[in-house]
Write an enzyme that holds these catalytic residues in place. Structure first.
Site: not given
Length: 377
Positions: A90, A92, A94, A222, A272, A310, A312, A315, A341
């Site tokens: 990003d 920067g 924001f 935005g 994201d 799941c 992960c 789990c 998770h």
């Protein structure tokens, strides 16, 4: 860079995005490693177990510490944090506008005080590109102003005009930096950012203007900063068709699982959000039946995993009761398992969404998922 659309259902796209650092299958959720790490004791090595394709890091935070020059000396961000896939940084912008208590916007850039130690800093388009070049990310985001979604028209219109001028300066500077002999990634790509708050005409005009720059990708910024979900979807409906269909589209900082599924339906490729890691650190976990709070007493003797079926790491190995105990005891392992998770849940959801688009059943998939989120256990 090569972007190939594999299938389209309505406006929803499944695409393949080939980069110098690896291939990304979209739609995709970018896990947010703000300071080159996922908050919650999750390393880049762990991300492979969560199905992560691309990681997002932040220019502002890494510039403040450890310093982008240090990362550059260490061989760039990917080597520094031991991540072998693509990285998006990003710009920067924001953070400058959201964290800095004192800031002054000028045509050259923004003067502000660090949120850590108060020292005076300056970031403009050229400085943002220089920092991101030091970091060596796969995708660099343009430096922009992110006006409030409820700002009035008299403020938003000139702000967007300045963002366009800044974008052109970013493009010129990154082209220069990619030619330097000590540049970490000479194939670094620039994504432009569409702004305009909730004014449809400003959004559309800005999209039409910036797509003329023929950038590798475009983002919509935005949103998810104060407006309703319905307003967000309305802006996406109006704006996305004016961005190039043959380029990836990134909806910045969004959002809930339902937000992401609605964004995919409207033609967005990249997402994201800090929700999965932030909520995970507080014991709030995503499941196909909606969010659960492991601090609730009803999970004290619950032998089930966070979510049945799941895959992960949490789990596959631990019960709700055990993870709840870890959270109550303030053991870091509890926080870590919850974040793992949630990241897995988000990555699996968008992967399943891609399969649904490829099989021309996305609309039914989306409706079933969103209905499930609200049904409860």
């Amino acid at each position: 860079m090569k972007y190939t659309i594999d299938n389209i259902e309505g406006k929803a796209k499944a695409a393949t995005f080939e980069t110098v650092h690896g291939t990304v299958k979209t739609p995709v959720f970018m896990n947010v490693g703000t300071v080159a790490a996922i908050k919650g004791a999750v390393s880049s090595v762990d991300l492979h177990d969560c199905g992560t394709q691309i990681e997002l890091c932040n220019t502002y935070h890494l510039h403040v510490r450890p310093g982008d020059e240090i990362v550059h000396k260490m061989g760039g961000l990917r080597k520094f944090m031991h991540w072998d896939g693509p990285v998006l940084t990003d710009s920067g912008g924001f953070q400058v506008f959201s964290l800095a208590k004192l800031r002054k916007i000028k045509e050259e850039g923004v003067y502000f005080n660090s949120h850590i130690d108060g020292r005076k800093l300056f970031i403009g388009p050229e400085q943002s590109m220089q920092i991101q070049s030091h970091l060596g990310s796969t995708i660099a985001m343009a430096f922009d102003e992110c006006p409030s979604s409820v700002a009035d028209r008299d403020y938003v219109a000139p702000s967007v005009e300045r963002t366009t001028r800044w974008l052109k300066r970013c493009k010129t500077e990154l082209e220069r930096l990619n030619e330097l002999p000590d540049t970490v990634n000479k194939e670094q790509m620039l994504f432009g950012i569409n702004q305009g708050a909730c004014f449809e005409d400003i959004r559309i005009e800005h999209a039409e203007e910036i797509k003329e720059l023929a950038l590798p990708g475009y983002a919509i910024g935005g949103l998810a900063v104060g407006e309703s979900h319905e307003e967000m979807y309305r802006i996406l409906d109006e704006t996305v068709p004016h961005l190039p269909q043959d380029k990836p589209v990134y909806l910045m900082g969004v959002g809930t699982p339902a937000n992401i599924l609605e964004g995919i339906e409207r033609g967005v490729d990249f997402f994201d959000c800090v929700y999965p890691s932030r909520n995970g650190r507080h014991g709030h976990l995503y499941t196909k039946h909606g969010k659960i709070n492991l601090f609730n007493a009803k999970y004290e003797l619950d032998e089930r995993p966070i979510e049945e079926g799941c895959g992960c790491p949490a789990c596959r190995n631990f019960s709700r009761a055990y993870i709840r105990h870890l959270l109550k005891a303030k053991e870091m392992l509890g926080m870590r398992l919850c974040v793992l998770h949630n990241l897995y849940f988000y990555n699996k959801m968008v992967s399943d969404a891609r399969e649904a688009i490829l099989e021309n059943r996305y609309q039914a998939f989306k409706e079933e998922k969103i209905a499930g989120f609200s049904c409860g256990e």
